[in-house]
Design a protein around this motif. Structure first.
Motif, PDB file in Angstrom:
ATOM      1  N   VAL A   1       0.843  -1.196   0.000  1.00  0.00           N
ATOM      2  CA  VAL A   1       0.000   0.000   0.000  1.00  0.00           C
ATOM      3  C   VAL A   1       0.881   1.250   0.000  1.00  0.00           C
ATOM      4  CG1 VAL A   1      -1.690   1.344   1.296  1.00  0.00           C
ATOM      5  CG2 VAL A   1      -1.932  -1.134   1.142  1.00  0.00           C
ATOM      6  N   GLY A   2       1.891   1.274   0.874  1.00  0.00           N
ATOM      7  CA  GLY A   2       2.778   2.428   0.960  1.00  0.00           C
ATOM      8  C   GLY A   2       3.545   2.662  -0.325  1.00  0.00           C
ATOM      9  N   ARG A   3       4.018   1.592  -0.953  1.00  0.00           N
ATOM     10  CA  ARG A   3       4.779   1.719  -2.198  1.00  0.00           C
ATOM     11  C   ARG A   3       3.902   2.230  -3.337  1.00  0.00           C
ATOM     12  NH1 ARG A   3       9.709  -0.455  -2.581  1.00  0.00           N
ATOM     13  NH2 ARG A   3       9.446  -0.911  -4.808  1.00  0.00           N
ATOM     14  N   ILE A   4       2.637   1.849  -3.352  1.00  0.00           N
ATOM     15  CA  ILE A   4       1.718   2.341  -4.385  1.00  0.00           C
ATOM     16  C   ILE A   4       1.435   3.826  -4.170  1.00  0.00           C
ATOM     17  CG2 ILE A   4      -0.655   2.202  -5.228  1.00  0.00           C
ATOM     18  CD1 ILE A   4      -0.506  -0.824  -4.836  1.00  0.00           C
ATOM     19  N   LEU A   5       1.215   4.229  -2.917  1.00  0.00           N
ATOM     20  CA  LEU A   5       0.911   5.638  -2.640  1.00  0.00           C
ATOM     21  C   LEU A   5       2.072   6.563  -2.972  1.00  0.00           C
ATOM     22  CD1 LEU A   5      -1.127   5.727   0.710  1.00  0.00           C
ATOM     23  CD2 LEU A   5      -1.944   5.952  -1.638  1.00  0.00           C
ATOM     24  N   THR A   6       3.308   6.049  -2.903  1.00  0.00           N
ATOM     25  CA  THR A   6       4.469   6.884  -3.203  1.00  0.00           C
ATOM     26  C   THR A   6       4.922   6.746  -4.655  1.00  0.00           C
ATOM     27  OG1 THR A   6       5.890   5.112  -2.308  1.00  0.00           O
ATOM     28  CG2 THR A   6       5.333   6.936  -0.842  1.00  0.00           C
ATOM     29  N   GLY A   7       4.188   5.999  -5.459  1.00  0.00           N
ATOM     30  CA  GLY A   7       4.506   5.889  -6.869  1.00  0.00           C
ATOM     31  C   GLY A   7       5.558   4.864  -7.218  1.00  0.00           C
ATOM     32  N   LEU A   8       5.989   4.062  -6.244  1.00  0.00           N
ATOM     33  CA  LEU A   8       7.006   3.045  -6.514  1.00  0.00           C
ATOM     34  C   LEU A   8       6.411   1.783  -7.129  1.00  0.00           C
ATOM     35  CD1 LEU A   8       9.124   3.373  -3.243  1.00  0.00           C
ATOM     36  CD2 LEU A   8       9.593   4.366  -5.480  1.00  0.00           C
ATOM     37  N   GLU A   9       5.105   1.610  -6.976  1.00  0.00           N
ATOM     38  CA  GLU A   9       4.399   0.477  -7.574  1.00  0.00           C
ATOM     39  C   GLU A   9       3.133   1.006  -8.260  1.00  0.00           C
ATOM     40  OE1 GLU A   9       5.233  -2.679  -7.636  1.00  0.00           O
ATOM     41  OE2 GLU A   9       6.638  -3.024  -5.976  1.00  0.00           O
ATOM     42  N   THR A  10       2.690   0.299  -9.268  1.00  0.00           N
ATOM     43  CA  THR A  10       1.433   0.630  -9.939  1.00  0.00           C
ATOM     44  C   THR A  10       0.401  -0.437  -9.590  1.00  0.00           C
ATOM     45  OG1 THR A  10       2.625   1.633 -11.782  1.00  0.00           O
ATOM     46  CG2 THR A  10       0.331   1.059 -12.156  1.00  0.00           C
ATOM     47  N   PRO A  11      -0.774  -0.049  -9.153  1.00  0.00           N
ATOM     48  CA  PRO A  11      -1.774  -1.063  -8.772  1.00  0.00           C
ATOM     49  C   PRO A  11      -2.294  -1.833  -9.972  1.00  0.00           C
ATOM     50  CG  PRO A  11      -2.742   1.132  -8.740  1.00  0.00           C
ATOM     51  CD  PRO A  11      -1.272   1.324  -8.964  1.00  0.00           C
ATOM     52  N   THR A  12      -2.684  -3.067  -9.722  1.00  0.00           N
ATOM     53  CA  THR A  12      -3.310  -3.878 -10.764  1.00  0.00           C
ATOM     54  C   THR A  12      -4.716  -3.368 -11.057  1.00  0.00           C
ATOM     55  OG1 THR A  12      -2.056  -5.789  -9.974  1.00  0.00           O
ATOM     56  CG2 THR A  12      -3.928  -6.239 -11.410  1.00  0.00           C
ATOM     57  N   ALA A  13      -5.398  -2.921 -10.029  1.00  0.00           N
ATOM     58  CA  ALA A  13      -6.749  -2.356 -10.166  1.00  0.00           C
ATOM     59  C   ALA A  13      -7.000  -1.432  -8.984  1.00  0.00           C
ATOM     60  CB  ALA A  13      -7.800  -3.468 -10.223  1.00  0.00           C
ATOM     61  N   GLY A  14      -8.032  -0.625  -9.107  1.00  0.00           N
ATOM     62  CA  GLY A  14      -8.369   0.288  -8.031  1.00  0.00           C
ATOM     63  C   GLY A  14      -8.166   1.738  -8.435  1.00  0.00           C
ATOM     64  N   THR A  15      -8.620   2.626  -7.573  1.00  0.00           N
ATOM     65  CA  THR A  15      -8.576   4.065  -7.841  1.00  0.00           C
ATOM     66  C   THR A  15      -7.930   4.801  -6.679  1.00  0.00           C
ATOM     67  OG1 THR A  15     -10.640   3.865  -9.089  1.00  0.00           O
ATOM     68  CG2 THR A  15      -9.969   6.082  -8.448  1.00  0.00           C
ATOM     69  N   ILE A  16      -7.076   5.775  -7.009  1.00  0.00           N
ATOM     70  CA  ILE A  16      -6.495   6.666  -6.002  1.00  0.00           C
ATOM     71  C   ILE A  16      -6.891   8.091  -6.360  1.00  0.00           C
ATOM     72  CG2 ILE A  16      -4.396   7.536  -4.920  1.00  0.00           C
ATOM     73  CD1 ILE A  16      -3.050   4.904  -5.535  1.00  0.00           C
TER      74      ILE A  16
END
Length: 330
Positions: free
Chosen positions: A49-64
Motif C-alpha cells: 500500500v505504501g509503495r503504491i501511494l508513493t509511486g514506486l508500484e502501480t496497482p493492478t486495479a483500483g482508484t487513487i
C-alpha cells in the motif's frame, strides 16, 4: 486528501501459472493532517500500500483520488507533482542513505530542485539544510559533514526523515520506521513523527506490526488491521486496542508482551492461532479461517464482508473478547 478505492495488486509467482495477491481490495481515506495506521504481520500487504501511494508500484486495479482527482488519469506532470507530495520514510536507514555522500550532500540535491522551482539562491539551500536538521533533532554543525556510517541508527533515521521533508510533502508514509532502530531510541523517532504531524499539519500513514507504536503516533487516528491483502478490521485507535472484534486483531494484541501484574488494555487472554502455511493457496471463505481457533463451517465456505458502524470488521462471529483457556503470563 487521499481516497483509495478497492486497491488491488497482483504479482507473478514462482510458477508459470501462479500469482500472489498482495492486495485484494483495500479502501481507505487519509484526511488532511490526519493519521492512519496499517498493522499486520509480515506479508499481509501493508508495505505494498505504501509503495503504491508513493509511486514506486502501480496497482493492478483500483482508484487513487487526490483531492477528488484520479491520479492515474492525470497528466504526467501533475501525477509527478502528486507523488512528490507523498514521501516515504524507509524501514532501513542503513541502506536508505548513500554511504559515499555526506549528510549535507544527501539533503542538498532535492533542495536544489526546490530552490529552482521557487526562485531561491544557494544561501536558501544552506539555511534550509540547517533548518531541517534542527527540525528533526540533530545538531547541524555536528552531523552535516559526516558520512552515514559515522552516525547511529537513530541519527540516520532522523536524516532520512529530514530528506523526506526537503520537498515539503503533505503526506509521510512511514514503513516500519522504527523496526531497525535500537529499542532505546524508538520513542524519540515516534515522538518526532507525532510532532511533525501536529506542528506541520502533515498527514501520516504509519505502517507497522507494533500495536503500541501505532497507538502512540496515531492519536485521534484510525487503525486498519490487514490480513492477506484484505482489511480484517478498522476503527479508531482506541477502539481497536480496547475493543477488538476480529480474532486476528485480538491475536495481534494478545501477543504483545507485558509484565505480569501490570494492568494493560486489550484482550486479557492469549489467542492461540495456528502458524501460517506459506503454501496455503486457499481463496474461498474467510482467509483467516485455516488459522482461527473459532472458525465454523460457514467461515470456510463464505467470505465475510466488512461491516459495522464506525467500527468495521470482517468476521462471521465477532465478539468483544473470545474466551480461551490460556492466560497471558510474561
Amino acid at each position: 486528501m487521499i481516497e483509495v478505492k478497492d486497491l488491488k495488486k497482483t504479482y507473478a509467482g514462482r510458477g508459470s501459472d501462479t500469482v500472489v495477491q498482495a492486495l485484494r481490495g483495500v479502501s481507505f481515506e487519509i484526511q488532511n493532517g490526519g493519521a492512519l495506521s496499517f498493522i499486520g504481520e509480515s506479508g499481509c500487504g501493508k508495505t505494498t500500500v505504501g509503495r503504491i501511494l508513493t509511486g514506486l508500484e502501480t496497482p493492478t486495479a483500483g482508484t487513487i483520488l487526490w483531492n477528488g482527482q484520479d491520479v492515474y488519469k492525470m497528466k504526467a506532470k501533475d501525477k509527478k507533482e502528486v507523488f512528490r507530495k507523498v514521501q516515504l520514510i524507509h524501514q532501513d536507514p542503513y541502506q536508505a542513505l548513500n554511504p559515499a555522500r555526506t549528510i549535507e550532500q544527501a539533503l542538498v540535491d532535492p533542495l536544489k530542485v526546490m530552490a529552482k522551482k521557487k526562485g531561491h539562491d544557494g544561501s536558501w539551500i544552506e539555511s534550509r539544510v540547517t533548518e531541517l536538521l534542527t527540525l528533526v533533532g540533530l545538531d547541524p554543525a555536528t552531523v552535516m559533514y559526516k558520512y552515514p556510517h559515522m552516525l547511529s541508527g537513530g541519527q540516520r533515521q532522523r536524516v532520512v526523515i529530514a530528506r523526506a521533508l526537503t520537498v515539503e510533502p503533505e503526506v509521510l508514509v512511514a514503513d516500519e520506521a522504527v523496526s531497525m532502530i535500537d529499542v532505546s531510541l524508538r520513542l524519540g523517532i515516534l515522538k518526532l513523527l507525532r510532532d511533525l504531524r501536529q506542528n506541520l499539519n502533515i498527514s501520516l500513514l504509519f505502517i507497522t506490526h507494533d500495536v503500541a507504536a501505532a497507538r502512540y503516533v496515531g492519536t485521534n487516528g484510525e487503525i486498519y488491521v490487514i490480513y492477506k491483502g484484505l482489511v480484517a478490521e478498522k476503527a479508531t485507535t482506541d477502539d481497536i486496542i480496547l475493543r477488538p472484534k476480529h480474532p486476528y486483531s485480538q491475536a495481534l494484541l494478545s501477543a504483545v508482551p507485558v509484565l505480569k501484574g501490570i494492568e494493560v488494555p486489550g484482550p486479557e487472554r492469549f489467542i492461540p492461532v495456528k502458524e501460517m502455511d506459506q503454501n496455503d493457496q486457499t481463496d474461498a471463505g474467510c482467509l483467516f479461517a485455516p488459522r482461527c481457533p473459532f472458525a465454523q463451517d460457514v467461515c470456510k465456505a463464505e467470505r465475510p464482508q466488512l461491516t459495522g458502524q464506525g467500527h468495521d470488521f470482517a468476521c462471521h462471529f465477532p465478539v468483544e473478547r473470545h474466551v480461551v483457556a490460556t492466560q497471558v503470563e510474561a
